[in-house]
Design an enzyme around this catalytic site. Structure first.
Site, PDB file in Angstrom:
ATOM      1  N   GLN B 128       0.834  -1.153   0.144  1.00 20.75           N
ATOM      2  CA  GLN B 128       0.058   0.195  -0.203  1.00 20.75           C
ATOM      3  C   GLN B 128       0.946   1.215  -0.036  1.00 20.75           C
ATOM      4  OE1 GLN B 128      -1.908   1.381   3.661  1.00 20.75           O
ATOM      5  NE2 GLN B 128      -3.788   1.109   2.711  1.00 20.75           N
ATOM      6  N   GLY B 129       0.638   2.113  -0.960  1.00 26.58           N
ATOM      7  CA  GLY B 129       1.691   3.252  -1.065  1.00 26.58           C
ATOM      8  C   GLY B 129       0.591   4.517  -1.023  1.00 26.58           C
ATOM      9  N   TYR B 130       0.521   4.815   0.378  1.00 24.77           N
ATOM     10  CA  TYR B 130      -0.430   5.838   0.727  1.00 24.77           C
ATOM     11  C   TYR B 130       0.548   7.061   1.372  1.00 24.77           C
ATOM     12  CZ  TYR B 130      -5.023   3.737   0.082  1.00 24.77           C
ATOM     13  OH  TYR B 130      -6.204   3.502  -0.475  1.00 24.77           O
ATOM     14  N   SER B 131       0.993   6.972   2.551  1.00 20.19           N
ATOM     15  CA  SER B 131       1.696   7.860   3.392  1.00 20.19           C
ATOM     16  C   SER B 131       2.838   8.218   2.735  1.00 20.19           C
ATOM     17  CB  SER B 131       2.014   7.133   4.966  1.00 20.19           C
ATOM     18  OG  SER B 131       1.030   6.666   5.515  1.00 20.19           O
ATOM     19  N   GLU B 247     -10.266  -1.239   5.563  1.00 23.90           N
ATOM     20  CA  GLU B 247      -9.055  -1.272   6.482  1.00 23.90           C
ATOM     21  C   GLU B 247      -9.515  -1.368   7.950  1.00 23.90           C
ATOM     22  OE1 GLU B 247      -5.975   1.240   5.367  1.00 23.90           O
ATOM     23  OE2 GLU B 247      -4.718   0.571   7.035  1.00 23.90           O
ATOM     24  N   ASN B 387      -4.743   6.923  16.550  1.00 21.71           N
ATOM     25  CA  ASN B 387      -6.118   6.742  17.464  1.00 21.71           C
ATOM     26  C   ASN B 387      -6.417   8.252  18.038  1.00 21.71           C
ATOM     27  OD1 ASN B 387      -5.579   4.238  17.249  1.00 21.71           O
ATOM     28  ND2 ASN B 387      -6.056   3.664  19.262  1.00 21.71           N
ATOM     29  N   GLU B 388      -5.492   9.308  18.045  1.00 29.63           N
ATOM     30  CA  GLU B 388      -5.879  10.661  18.038  1.00 29.63           C
ATOM     31  C   GLU B 388      -7.163  11.062  16.915  1.00 29.63           C
ATOM     32  OE1 GLU B 388      -2.864   9.443  18.342  1.00 29.63           O
ATOM     33  OE2 GLU B 388      -1.970  10.312  20.090  1.00 29.63           O
TER      34      GLU B 388
END
Lengths: 366, 401
Positions: B128-131, B247, B387-388
């Protein structure tokens, strides 16, 4: 009342800080660990030249007569620089245990203080530390000879040590014996710990012990004193690591931008950073207060237990927050953040876990 | 309300149990025991997926027409229960749980025919190439660009936290195709058929646990065909949001958590305590283990409500609730493992952790696994939206008046 370091201690600290920034930078440390060489002999010699190795021993023992506050002044910096040299293992545990033999430790202690030999104390077992009745390693006598049997865990520098001091139960007494690492019946499994130290698991199977190698009989109180000082040093390391993590995290929070603003401007992050500051302030205050108590002869097992528990639980919480604030980059081996956290985790598990110490404190009134 | 699975499902449970008892090879079982991440040891997980796929069971959640099982939610839950009882490695999630469901929902017929079989069989592993370094929680700030050139796009930029990219042969990614307007506009979703295009460089990142699980990927004038696009150009954000749902939501994680709890209890019953007896005899430990089980029970109940179609499933906060509960429970379980392991969690034992290694661990399996699992689990509250950010999303679904 005064909880500050003396000017001599501050001078020692600035000298040590200079040495560590030149010889024990994070990159240098990581390169040494990758090369699998353990501690650096050159750095260790410079520690000896600075008098650090002699510091916690009495003048009669060939030392400089330093006290708890000296050890804490050093320990905080050792934690801040994630030092892997065997100060706790060879000096505060192995060396100080050997010194309990008094004059008989003699020349051997001299080589440890000079940094020429490494000493180790084998005390913890699978249950960690605990009451004497639980000590599984025994010294027994059969047909006129003494034999040692048992298993020791997480013996700092135990695979590298030339001088090995082992705690054992003989009847209802605790004895300290010196064991030749090469003797028949001794098996040693060395490893590196998660925080870069060297340690070993030791097994003694019917190792015959020369009566002259019994360093001290009825050694329980004396050994408690050795462990108390080493615990103080480990807690100082934890507080040093916590301080470094607090600085790194607040700097990162102020510079890392998401959604166009520094992440520390989000209340969730700001409050987490504030909680980290609170945790550090509590741990640091308790460390210095306990040190002053110990130095005044008023710090007993209970005070040490309180400090160890707080350094462990506050340190773990702060370390977990530091990773979280750093996000993905905090999860990498490349950044020092995770290594500080692992140092704290290791300290938390050594010489009695948080749970162990909290239960002891809760069970008995002051 | 009805809590029972129904008698006809007991036969199904036996069928599943028999297969799971006999089909996995020793290597696959070892990989299952040595799993310290959401991503199981790669080679064994792929082999196991191939075996499951031959039985038609690689993708319980997919529709039958695309190679799924067509099982009811109850059957899927039973499958998960039996699966985790046996410490089998989880299948790698990127293909089966992320890009596969996305293609089923948003891909063209040609894309489905071309890519779904390889995803099912495990022949293709998709990273997965997201960030990007500057686009984590703020994913829409991504900058890696694709410029149309004839029938192709030319990609320039960098991706990071591309899990197992060094083992992957395919990649799905988000690129910027338009820099004007709102940042969520101008993003396009691409499927890369190769990870070795000229100009593409993959560098593994070593994690806190010492394992190279994540990677950085660099693109220097990488040319890919425009047919690689899913959905319309500049509409990748809505495509990706649909995938984030896959996800984050509707999981069956609690059977694995219960299994970890069982393992912890068993290990504690054989570990001496400094207070005398075993760690499991310690009333403080008992109380904390009880609290952990109560938390898992609540999470399990929530999962069952969601998968059974209870109105909770339609709660807009559901994906974030699931993500927060799962990740924080995973961390608590890992802390409990390190607590039982005590000192024994401190030695580094990278060789013993390898699948197929002849190096014996110093102590028990739990003692070997506790620390790497704890360290790896620190990422669960960071990845897939911190989670923030999840708590912000949950807060936004609450009434404000």
């Amino acid at each position: 009342m005064d909880f500050t370091f003396t000017s001599e201690q501050e001078m020692l600290r600035s000298g040590l800080a200079r040495l560590l920034s030149q010889t024990c930078s994070f990159d240098q440390r990581q390169a040494r660990l990758r090369a699998g060489r353990g501690h650096d002999a050159d750095v260790w010699r410079q520690f000896a030249d600075m008098g650090l190795l002699a510091l916690p021993f009495s003048e009669a023992e060939g030392g400089l007569g330093g006290g708890a506050s000296d050890v804490v002044a050093i320990g905080e910096l050792l934690g801040r620089h994630l030092v892997v040299e065997p100060y706790v293992g060879s000096i505060l545990l192995g060396g100080k245990a050997l010194a309990l033999a008094g004059e008989r430790a003699g020349a051997l202690l001299g080589t440890v203080i000079a940094g020429e030999a490494v000493a180790a104390l084998a005390h913890e077992e699978r249950h960690g530390i605990g009451p004497l009745a639980m000590l599984g390693t025994t010294l027994s006598e059969s047909s006129g000879t003494l034999r040692l049997d048992g298993d020791k865990r997480m013996v700092l520098d135990g695979a590298e040590a030339q001088v090995l001091v082992v705690s054992a139960r003989q009847g209802d007494r605790l004895v300290l014996v010196q064991v030749d690492p090469a003797a028949a019946g001794v098996s040693i499994t060395g490893y590196t710990t998660i925080d870069g130290r060297r340690a070993a698991n030791l097994r003694f199977a019917g190792v015959s012990i020369d009566p002259a190698a019994v360093l001290l009989d009825n050694a329980e109180a004396a050994l408690d004193g050795v462990i108390a000082l080493a615990t103080l040093a480990l807690c100082a390391e934890a507080v040093g690591a916590m301080g470094a993590l607090l600085e790194a995290s607040s700097t990162y929070g102020a510079t890392r931008k998401q959604f166009g603003v520094p992440i520390a401007s989000f209340q969730a992050i700001a409050h987490r950073l504030a909680d980290m500051k609170i945790a550090w302030a509590k741990a640091n205050a308790l460390l210095l207060h306990t040190t002053a108590l110990v130095e005044a002869g008023k710090g007993g097992a209970r005070e040490i237990a309180l400090l160890k528990a707080q350094a462990g639980r506050l340190g773990r919480s702060l370390g977990e927050s530091a990773v979280q604030v750093h996000g993905g980059i905090g999860m990498t081996d490349e950044l020092n953040v995770g290594h500080y956290h692992k140092r704290i985790l290791a300290i938390e598990a050594m010489l009695g876990s948080t749970d162990y110490h909290l239960r002891r404190v809760g069970a008995a009134a002051a | 309300m009805d809590i029972e699975f129904g008698p006809e499902l007991e036969a199904f449970r036996r069928e599943v149990a028999e297969f799971l008892d006999t089909a996995p090879t020793p290597e696959i079982r070892e990989a299952g025991r040595k799993t310290t991440s959401a991503f199981a040891p790669f080679e064994a997980a792929i082999k196991w997926q191939g075996i499951l796929n031959q039985r038609g069971w690689a993708a319980p959640g997919w529709p039958k027409q695309y190679g799924g099982t067509g099982w009811s939610v109850e059957q899927r839950y039973i499958f998960a229960e039996e699966y985790w009882k046996r410490d089998l490695p989880p299948l790698l999630p990127n293909g089966l749980q992320m890009v596969g469901p996305l293609l089923i929902e948003a891909g063209s017929e040609e894309q489905k025919a071309r890519y779904l079989p390889g995803i099912l069989s495990g022949e293709d592993y998709w990273t997965q190439g997201y960030s990007e370094p500057g686009a984590g929680s703020d994913l829409a700030a991504l900058k890696c660009s694709a410029v149309a050139d004839g029938d192709d796009y030319i990609i320039n930029g960098q991706k990071i936290w591309t899990t197992l990219a060094h083992k992957a042969n395919r990649m799905f990614m988000l690129v910027r195709t338009d820099g004007a307007g709102k940042k969520q506009q101008g993003i396009t979703f691409l499927l890369l058929e190769r990870t070795d295009y000229p100009g593409m460089e993959i560098r593994p990142i070593i994690g806190l646990d010492g394992i190279p699980e994540q990677c950085e990927v660099f693109f220097d004038n990488v040319r890919v065909p425009q047919s690689a696009r899913v959905g319309a150009e500049n509409d990748g954000w809505s495509v990706a949001k649909a995938l984030l749902k896959h996800e984050r939501g509707g999981s069956a994680s609690s059977p694995a958590m219960y299994r970890r709890l069982e393992t912890i209890r068993a290990a504690a019953s054989g570990t001496p305590s400094p207070h005398g007896g075993t760690v499991l005899d310690d009333p403080v430990f008992q109380r904390d283990l009880g609290e952990l089980e109560a938390e898992i029970a609540a999470c399990a109940a929530f999962e069952k409500l969601v998968i059974s179609g209870h109105p909770s499933a339609a709660d807009p906060a559901m994906p974030s609730l699931t993500k927060v509960m799962n990740s924080e429970l995973t961390q608590r379980i890992s802390v409990m493992m390190t607590r039982v392991a005590g000192l024994e969690a401190l030695p580094l034992q990278p060789e013993a952790l390898e699948v197929g290694s002849t190096a014996a661990p110093l102590g028990s399996d739990l003692e070997l696994l506790a620390m790497p699992y704890y360290l790896n689990s620190r990422a669960t509250t960071i990845y897939a939206g911190t989670n923030e950010v999840q708590r912000d999303l949950i807060a936004r679904t609450l009434p404000t008046a």
